[in-house]
Design an enzyme around this catalytic site. Structure first.
Site, short mmCIF file in Angstrom:
data_model
loop_
_atom_site.label_atom_id
_atom_site.label_comp_id
_atom_site.label_asym_id
_atom_site.label_seq_id
_atom_site.Cartn_x
_atom_site.Cartn_y
_atom_site.Cartn_z
N LYS A 89 0.82 -1.22 0.00
CA LYS A 89 0.00 0.00 0.00
C LYS A 89 0.85 1.27 0.00
O LYS A 89 0.72 2.12 -0.90
CB LYS A 89 -0.94 -0.02 1.21
N PHE A 142 -5.20 1.60 -2.93
CA PHE A 142 -4.31 1.46 -1.77
C PHE A 142 -5.12 0.90 -0.59
O PHE A 142 -6.01 1.57 -0.07
CB PHE A 142 -3.71 2.83 -1.42
N ASP A 154 -6.15 0.46 2.57
CA ASP A 154 -5.98 1.05 3.91
C ASP A 154 -7.26 0.79 4.68
O ASP A 154 -7.97 -0.17 4.43
CB ASP A 154 -5.71 2.53 3.76
N ASP A 207 -9.31 5.75 -6.44
CA ASP A 207 -8.98 5.66 -5.01
C ASP A 207 -8.90 7.04 -4.38
O ASP A 207 -9.52 7.31 -3.34
CB ASP A 207 -7.64 4.92 -4.85
N1 LIG Z 1 -6.56 4.49 -0.08
C1 LIG Z 1 -6.13 5.69 0.30
N2 LIG Z 1 -5.69 5.86 1.55
C2 LIG Z 1 -5.27 7.09 1.91
C3 LIG Z 1 -5.26 8.18 1.04
C4 LIG Z 1 -4.74 9.28 1.79
C5 LIG Z 1 -4.59 10.70 1.34
N3 LIG Z 1 -4.21 10.81 -0.03
C6 LIG Z 1 -4.33 12.14 -0.59
C7 LIG Z 1 -3.65 12.20 -1.88
C8 LIG Z 1 -4.53 12.22 -2.88
C9 LIG Z 1 -5.89 12.20 -2.39
O1 LIG Z 1 -6.65 13.19 -3.03
C10 LIG Z 1 -5.77 12.47 -0.91
O2 LIG Z 1 -5.99 13.85 -0.70
C11 LIG Z 1 -4.44 8.80 3.06
N4 LIG Z 1 -4.77 7.51 3.08
C12 LIG Z 1 -4.72 6.56 4.19
O3 LIG Z 1 -5.94 6.74 4.92
C13 LIG Z 1 -5.66 6.56 6.31
C14 LIG Z 1 -5.84 7.89 6.97
O4 LIG Z 1 -7.23 8.14 6.98
P1 LIG Z 1 -7.72 9.34 7.95
O5 LIG Z 1 -7.26 8.93 9.37
O6 LIG Z 1 -9.20 9.38 7.78
O7 LIG Z 1 -7.01 10.58 7.48
C15 LIG Z 1 -4.22 6.10 6.41
O8 LIG Z 1 -4.16 4.71 6.27
C16 LIG Z 1 -3.62 6.77 5.17
O9 LIG Z 1 -2.46 6.09 4.74
C17 LIG Z 1 -5.72 8.00 -0.28
O10 LIG Z 1 -5.75 8.90 -1.13
N5 LIG Z 1 -6.15 6.73 -0.59
#
Ligand SMILES: Nc1nc2c(c(CN[C@H]3C=C[C@H](O)[C@@H]3O)cn2[C@@H]2O[C@H](COP(=O)(O)O)[C@@H](O)[C@H]2O)c(=O)[nH]1
Length: 498
Positions: A369, A399, A401, A470
């Site tokens: 991831k 990814f 998560d 994603d």
């Molecule tokens: N699948 C996926 N997981 C992502 C992101 C992002 C941020 N990406 C930025 C870049 C481009 C996008 O437009 C976003 O602005 C963080 N995470 C994951 O989430 C969790 C944090 O969650 P919370 O505690 O709620 O903030 C943590 O595991 C973190 O690794 C994503 O994009 N996709």
């Protein structure tokens, strides 16, 4: 045919089936993440994918993405993301995705780890981005790999107090270096003076081991891995904190020295004011645990989750970059020769903290991831050019998560068996590497692939891949969270992988 004759047909079949006889060196790199996700889905009994909801979501998601003109450009439009397309941004993204895991909290919104920055309170992923931006503004080089290895540079620039002349002074060794004498006020600006030299001779640093641990306590590669891989396929905070314990000792030494220095500065017999012409020790910071606690300070009393393992990730990555990529993230990216899958594999092969793998039904499965999101963030931040240019970017998957599966469940794309849904609803932790966790992660990756295929069926020219889907769903999840539209909480696994 006698027993000695080779059955060439059988051999060819075996070669083809098991790709025996050595992988074709010219074959393009593959991460195998999507293949493993399909394997998990095909063998999953506790997580299901709804094709009916997938078809409906394909219409709704593609329309909304079109309406928002959702593209790689969206990445840089986020208030906290870096805007420049330069090496500093490459380093920023690498640092961010090295530490981009486990921000969820068991505490309420008011109590959870929070970073105050630019007049706002940031939590979750954004708290990490805010902390990094804040540190850089304070003059702490938190995105520099050489900074992380805590040995600091061999050379230090020493400026005259009038700021004109500069001479580079080669410090013979950290041991010989004088603790700096900085006026007290410089400390308050958050720019940290150098801590007293660590108790080790310079050669221990040159040996490429952690510079501030007595060699007898150096975590060997396997020990470090053991620390980093307490659970198969996942990681938990480990009790063996030889590495961290030593850090605590060193930071105590530094704090004592600083307090002594403070006493000196404020005591009755004021230490003589440095004469103007005296050289002022450079305001350079070293990556001690105290400095990192300062970087990740919270406006609540909850510290950043898994602090010790985040320190470990920085140290390990700094050392690997120093030893194999001349300390440069750009060199690491260039070594992948424009292949996204190649860069993901390079990260997983070289950095233990990116090796996000697990097992399902006795088969090793890869999620990777944070390695994948690093490539995706580079691609988006550089809009597919320069350090973000990859000839196989569509090989990157969703990814896996805890946030995107969460919104996929609320959209009906995935569903859980009642015992699993009950576990999540009660907020009970699911162990990293548990079959349920692996099924949620694998089925989420496969569900995004099915969603992508459905969107291309209705819009063959749609510019959409798993990354943009994603990113869009993550941002949508945060909007729904802010609007209080969360039905089920997200699943809880304390893991370094995501
Ligand atoms: N699948 C996926 N997981 C992502 C992101 C992002 C941020 N990406 C930025 C870049 C481009 C996008 O437009 C976003 O602005 C963080 N995470 C994951 O989430 C969790 C944090 O969650 P919370 O505690 O709620 O903030 C943590 O595991 C973190 O690794 C994503 O994009 N996709």
């Amino acid at each position: 045919m006698s027993d000695d004759d080779v059955d060439h047909e059988l051999l060819a079949l075996m070669r083809q089936k098991f790709s025996l006889g050595g992988a074709n060196p010219n074959a393009p790199p593959e991460t195998k993440v999507l293949e493993h996700a399909q394997f998990i889905y095909d063998n999953s009994i506790d997580v299901a994918i709804s094709m009916a909801h997938t078809k409906l979501a394909a219409i709704a998601v593609s329309e909304e993405m079109q309406k928002r003109e959702y593209s790689t450009k969206t990445w840089s439009e986020h208030e906290l993301h870096p805007k420049a397309k330069d090496e500093a941004t490459v380093n920023f993204i690498f640092t961010m995705d090295l530490l981009n895991f486990s921000f969820w909290s068991l505490r309420g919104e008011e109590e959870r780890f929070t970073v105050d920055y630019k007049g706002k309170k940031w939590t979750g992923y954004w708290s990490l981005v805010a902390a990094l931006q804040r540190a850089l503004e304070e003059g702490i080089p938190i995105t520099s790999p050489e900074f992380w290895i805590d040995g600091g540079e061999d050379e230090q620039e020493v400026r005259r107090s009038d700021g004109t002349a500069t001479e580079v002074m080669k410090s013979a060794s950290w041991k010989d270096r004088e603790a700096p004498r900085l006026p007290k006020e410089s400390f308050n600006t958050g720019v940290y003076p150098d801590p007293p030299a660590p108790r080790l001779p310079n050669e221990s640093f040159d040996a490429g081991v952690y510079s501030d641990l007595p060699s007898s306590q150096q975590p060997t590669a396997s020990e470090a891995n053991v620390t980093a891989n307490v659970h198969d396929g996942g990681i938990e905070v480990s009790d063996e904190k030889t590495f961290e314990d030593q850090q605590d000792d060193d930071s105590d030494v530094w704090v004592d020295a600083l307090e002594a220095q403070d006493q000196e500065a404020v005591g009755p017999e004021q230490s003589p004011k440095p004469k103007e012409e005296e050289l002022v020790t450079p305001q350079r910071v070293r990556c001690t645990e105290d400095v990192l606690r300062h970087v990740f300070r919270s406006s609540t009393n909850e510290e950043i989750p898994m602090f010790n393992l985040r320190v470990h990730c920085l140290r390990e990555a700094g050392r690997v970059l120093h030893d194999h990529f001349d300390g440069s993230v750009v060199t690491l990216v260039q070594d992948a020769k424009g292949s996204a899958a190649g860069l993901v594999n390079l990260l997983a092969d070289r950095f233990a903290c990116f090796k996000d793998e697990s097992t399902y039904e006795t088969k090793k499965v890869r999620f990777l991831k944070r390695a994948q999101i690093f490539v995706a963030d580079l691609w988006a931040a550089f809009e597919g050019e320069g350090c973000g240019e990859f000839n196989d970017i569509d090989k990157i998957t969703m990814f896996a998560d805890y946030r995107v599966p969460h919104i996929m469940h609320s959209l009906g794309l995935i569903s859980y068996c009642p015992p699993l849904e009950g576990r999540i609803r009660r907020g009970e932790i699911i162990e990293s590497g548990h079959s349920w966790e692996v099924q949620i992660r694998g089925c989420s990756i496969w569900a995004i692939e099915l969603l992508r295929r459905e969107i291309l069926k209705i819009q063959p020219n749609a510019k959409v891949n798993a990354i943009l889907l994603d990113f869009f769903l993550y941002d949508l999840a945060k909007e729904k969270e802010k609007a209080g539209e969360e039905a089920l909480p997200h699943h809880r696994t304390r893991s370094i992988w995501y």
